[in-house]
Design a protein around this motif. Structure first.
Motif, PDB file in Angstrom:
ATOM      1  N   GLN A 284      16.994  40.158   0.720  1.00 12.42           N
ATOM      2  CA  GLN A 284      16.804  39.226  -0.330  1.00 12.42           C
ATOM      3  C   GLN A 284      17.491  37.993   0.039  1.00 12.42           C
ATOM      4  O   GLN A 284      17.711  36.985  -0.882  1.00 12.42           O
ATOM      5  N   GLY A 285      17.880  37.826   1.447  1.00 14.27           N
ATOM      6  CA  GLY A 285      18.529  36.511   1.739  1.00 14.27           C
ATOM      7  C   GLY A 285      19.651  36.388   1.256  1.00 14.27           C
ATOM      8  O   GLY A 285      20.541  37.221   0.721  1.00 14.27           O
ATOM      9  N   HIS A 286      20.521  35.231   1.883  1.00 10.77           N
ATOM     10  CA  HIS A 286      21.942  35.219   1.589  1.00 10.77           C
ATOM     11  C   HIS A 286      22.216  34.285   0.672  1.00 10.77           C
ATOM     12  O   HIS A 286      21.371  33.380   0.181  1.00 10.77           O
ATOM     13  N   GLY A 287      23.297  34.373  -0.391  1.00  8.73           N
ATOM     14  CA  GLY A 287      23.889  33.751  -1.355  1.00  8.73           C
ATOM     15  C   GLY A 287      24.127  32.316  -0.807  1.00  8.73           C
ATOM     16  O   GLY A 287      24.317  31.894   0.273  1.00  8.73           O
ATOM     17  N   ASP A 288      24.241  31.063  -1.747  1.00 10.13           N
ATOM     18  CA  ASP A 288      24.770  29.662  -1.161  1.00 10.13           C
ATOM     19  C   ASP A 288      25.741  29.168  -2.293  1.00 10.13           C
ATOM     20  O   ASP A 288      25.519  29.410  -3.462  1.00 10.13           O
ATOM     21  N   SER A 289      26.700  28.668  -1.863  1.00  7.36           N
ATOM     22  CA  SER A 289      27.604  28.210  -2.875  1.00  7.36           C
ATOM     23  C   SER A 289      28.274  26.881  -2.078  1.00  7.36           C
ATOM     24  O   SER A 289      28.635  26.776  -1.038  1.00  7.36           O
ATOM     25  N   ASP A 290      28.250  25.738  -2.875  1.00  6.12           N
ATOM     26  CA  ASP A 290      28.830  24.491  -2.434  1.00  6.12           C
ATOM     27  C   ASP A 290      30.351  24.657  -2.421  1.00  6.12           C
ATOM     28  O   ASP A 290      30.932  24.229  -1.644  1.00  6.12           O
ATOM     29  N   ALA A 291      30.892  25.496  -3.293  1.00  5.53           N
ATOM     30  CA  ALA A 291      32.673  25.598  -3.303  1.00  5.53           C
ATOM     31  C   ALA A 291      32.782  26.517  -2.077  1.00  5.53           C
ATOM     32  O   ALA A 291      33.997  26.266  -1.555  1.00  5.53           O
ATOM     33  N   LEU A 292      31.999  27.309  -1.466  1.00  6.43           N
ATOM     34  CA  LEU A 292      32.364  28.117  -0.406  1.00  6.43           C
ATOM     35  C   LEU A 292      31.747  27.718   0.971  1.00  6.43           C
ATOM     36  O   LEU A 292      31.581  28.439   1.865  1.00  6.43           O
ATOM     37  N   GLY A 293      31.178  26.320   0.833  1.00  4.00           N
ATOM     38  CA  GLY A 293      30.579  25.752   1.927  1.00  4.00           C
ATOM     39  C   GLY A 293      29.166  26.085   2.649  1.00  4.00           C
ATOM     40  O   GLY A 293      29.044  25.884   3.628  1.00  4.00           O
ATOM     41  N   GLY A 294      28.602  26.887   1.741  1.00  4.63           N
ATOM     42  CA  GLY A 294      27.266  27.270   2.322  1.00  4.63           C
ATOM     43  C   GLY A 294      26.953  28.668   1.774  1.00  4.63           C
ATOM     44  O   GLY A 294      27.097  29.273   0.669  1.00  4.63           O
ATOM     45  N   MET A 295      26.897  29.535   3.062  1.00  6.31           N
ATOM     46  CA  MET A 295      26.197  31.128   2.961  1.00  6.31           C
ATOM     47  C   MET A 295      27.260  31.797   2.428  1.00  6.31           C
ATOM     48  O   MET A 295      28.493  31.717   2.840  1.00  6.31           O
ATOM     49  N   THR A 296      27.022  32.649   1.179  1.00  4.57           N
ATOM     50  CA  THR A 296      28.260  33.441   0.775  1.00  4.57           C
ATOM     51  C   THR A 296      28.027  34.726   1.051  1.00  4.57           C
ATOM     52  O   THR A 296      29.318  35.307   1.133  1.00  4.57           O
ATOM     53  N   GLN A 297      26.874  35.693   0.944  1.00  6.20           N
ATOM     54  CA  GLN A 297      26.850  36.816   1.280  1.00  6.20           C
ATOM     55  C   GLN A 297      25.368  37.438   1.850  1.00  6.20           C
ATOM     56  O   GLN A 297      24.450  36.627   1.678  1.00  6.20           O
ATOM     57  N   HIS A 298      25.597  38.532   2.503  1.00  5.47           N
ATOM     58  CA  HIS A 298      24.097  39.163   2.976  1.00  5.47           C
ATOM     59  C   HIS A 298      23.463  40.234   2.177  1.00  5.47           C
ATOM     60  O   HIS A 298      22.469  40.648   2.408  1.00  5.47           O
ATOM     61  N   ILE A 299      24.436  40.765   1.118  1.00  5.41           N
ATOM     62  CA  ILE A 299      23.908  42.081   0.432  1.00  5.41           C
ATOM     63  C   ILE A 299      23.939  41.786  -1.004  1.00  5.41           C
ATOM     64  O   ILE A 299      24.513  41.048  -1.668  1.00  5.41           O
ATOM     65  N   ALA A 300      22.540  42.198  -1.529  1.00  6.09           N
ATOM     66  CA  ALA A 300      22.135  42.011  -2.859  1.00  6.09           C
ATOM     67  C   ALA A 300      22.771  43.202  -3.650  1.00  6.09           C
ATOM     68  O   ALA A 300      21.951  43.895  -4.048  1.00  6.09           O
ATOM     69  N   TYR A 301      24.035  43.105  -4.035  1.00  9.83           N
ATOM     70  CA  TYR A 301      24.524  44.582  -4.606  1.00  9.83           C
ATOM     71  C   TYR A 301      23.959  44.714  -6.080  1.00  9.83           C
ATOM     72  O   TYR A 301      23.806  43.814  -6.877  1.00  9.83           O
TER      73      TYR A 301
END
Length: 554
Positions: A284-301
């Motif tokens: 399902q793709g990776h998450g994305d967050s400006d606060a964390l600089g981009g990619m956030t995680q690989h798993i859609a829990y």
């Protein structure tokens, strides 16, 4: 509270890295190939000792006992017993089978006082070896629970181990299995060390343990790891099999990992259905967050919990209107950062990772994996949603703060609050309380490590000339500068030590976020001899190789 000071050549991999060099590329040399595997705790292989030129302080050496004897002790003993075993837990009406201490989706809260002697008898009823790590505690090295460096693993099928140590420093800490992906099941809980000199002014104290959950929801953490990178299947750092594998199946998976080719789902003990669900969660793709600089995680829990319960079955926090509530928030998730807020309430950050901060007002805060935050809240009359929104993608954990006279909230809890998008305070904005500041001095050893990913593969590591030789002598000031060359953030954790972050005014932490494309230095005093792990606390990055060792020498 007053505290004592606390690919390329040189790449390091995990202690199971000898099985995984194929995943990281030819020519990788790291801690996992230095002959540690198969050695008893407190020993070094002849090849390693001869090649290093160092006289290492081992977990069983007298320096470790001497450091423990020097800790301030209260004279009290806090005794507990924990049994790891298979359990069926109720997740909002859905019964799932998992592994736990005590039969719930989160382990019992252990509470004690600063300086207490902690004695925990652990029995292992699982079908694979285990250990128990005491996260955030300035602990004696032989009780750290990081097999095989500090102890032999607790054997499957009835093995026992008695942990016995002083907990010198107050604060919000936690404990969890340090074997494979066991902590992404139910093998974790809160460890609260109360401060006899607490000056927070709190009237009420409550603990909130946040967690991402996948086990028993059609798949397992081991299947998730195999979906991320088949070359890593079945190769746990303690040498055990995967969660459901037979010994022969685990051996096949390990051989496949050593060759860098991976194995089939059946050879690693997973069913085709489990693998199909796992593949769907990582597709399902990776998450994305400006606060964390981009990619956030690989798993859609598929589920997120507060104190072991999902949003449709919340574990309510109750406090009187007008009271000052201290919320001890622990992110025990394996891969998920959370943005935390309470409807209708301002938060005041008063501590992180057990160390006091200058009080900082906020509407929302972000907690990376393994980070803890103490928040002071003046309770408003009524019932109010508490929401930990997954940072960077859909998903949330939630519960309710209510006063005794409040009517229950109607309908499902919200997935996000207005407060989440108001005044967000990041860890870089926090500053240490004066009593926790590490004194200023030049480092005796100044190391640099690079956080890396092997191309676009799910294989992570630490690189650079220093990465495999992070050694120190007692009494030295150590600086480690991390360069994050990956496209993802990493919560970096040191065992046995709390460090200062100079860029954040000396903020004290044991787990700090390294943002992609940045450099960040940490500093600490080498005051706790032994051998300690230094690793990313994304459980899947750790399994995929982002770990090194801090070693004391004479």
């Amino acid at each position: 509270m007053t505290r004592p000071g606390a690919g390329p050549t040189g790449m390091t991999t995990s202690r199971r890295g000898f099985l995984r060099l194929g995943a990281l590329g030819a020519g990788a040399v790291g801690l996992g190939v230095l002959g540690l595997t198969g050695c008893a705790p407190g020993t070094r292989s002849p090849a390693e000792t001869a090649g290093s030129g160092y006289d290492y302080i081992l977990p069983t050496d007298p320096e470790v006992a001497a450091a423990e004897a020097a800790r301030a002790a209260s004279g009290r003993t806090a005794a507990f017993a924990l049994a790891a075993g298979v359990a069926t837990v109720d997740l909002g009406g859905r019964l799932v089978e998992t592994w736990s201490y005590g039969g719930n989706a989160v382990a019992p809260e252990l509470r004690l006082g600063a300086g207490d002697r902690v004695q925990v008898a652990v029995a292992n009823g699982l079908a694979e070896d285990t250990t128990l790590h005491w996260h955030g505690i300035r602990i004696r090295n032989d009780m750290d629970g990081a097999a095989p460096a500090t102890q032999a693993p607790i054997a499957a099928g009835g093995g026992t181990f008695d942990y016995d140590f002083i907990a010198p420093d107050p604060g919000t800490h936690w404990y969890h299995s340090h074997s494979g992906l066991q902590a992404d099941r139910g093998l974790f809980g809160a460890l609260i060390v109360e401060d006899p000199h607490d000056a927070s002014g709190a009237d009420v104290d409550a603990v909130l343990v946040l967690d991402d959950w996948v086990d028993g929801l059609g798949t397992t953490p081991d299947a998730i790891l195999m979906a991320l990178n088949p070359a890593l299947a079945g190769a746990h750092h303690h040498g055990g099999a995967s969660a459901t594998a037979t010994p022969s199946a685990a051996a096949g998976a390990s051989a496949a990992a050593a060759a860098g080719t991976g194995g089939s789902a059946s050879s690693a003990g997973m069913t085709d259905d489990q693998m199909a669900v796992a593949a769907g969660l990582v597709a399902q793709g990776h998450g994305d967050s400006d606060a964390l600089g981009g990619m956030t995680q690989h798993i859609a829990y598929p589920m997120h919990l507060v104190n072991g319960r999902p949003p449709n079955d919340p574990a309510t926090v109750e406090a009187a209107a007008g009271s000052r509530l201290r919320l001890r928030v622990i992110n025990a998730a394996a891969e998920t950062p959370y943005r935390f807020a309470i409807a209708g309430h301002e938060l005041t950050v008063i501590a992180v990772d057990g160390y006091d901060t200058v009080p900082q007002a906020a509407d929302a805060v972000i907690l990376g994996m393994a980070q803890r935050m103490d928040l002071l809240v003046t309770v408003q009359s009524g019932a109010w949603p508490i929401v930990a929104a997954v940072e960077g993608r859909d998903g949330h954990a939630a519960t309710v703060l209510r006063t005794p006279d409040a009517a229950p909230l109607a309908g499902p809890l919200p997935t996000r609050l207005a407060e989440h998008d108001r005044r967000l305070v990041l860890e870089s904005e926090l500053r240490p309380a004066e009593s926790t500041v590490l004194d200023t001095r030049e480092p005796d050893r100044d190391y640099r490590v690079e956080l890396i990913q092997a191309g676009d593969r799910y294989a992570w590591g630490m690189a650079g000339a220093d990465a495999g030789k992070l050694v120190m002598r007692q009494g030295e000031r150590i600086r480690i500068t991390m360069t994050n060359s990956t496209a993802m953030w990493h919560p970096m954790h040191t065992h046995g030590h709390t460090f200062a972050v100079p860029a954040y005014g000396g903020l004290r932490r044991d787990t700090v976020v390294s943002l992609p494309g940045t450099e960040l230095a940490i500093e600490f005093d080498a005051d706790n001899p032994g051998e300690w792990m230094f690793h990313c606390h994304n459980a899947y990055h750790f399994e995929a190789g982002m770990t090194a060792n801090l070693r004391y020498i004479r």
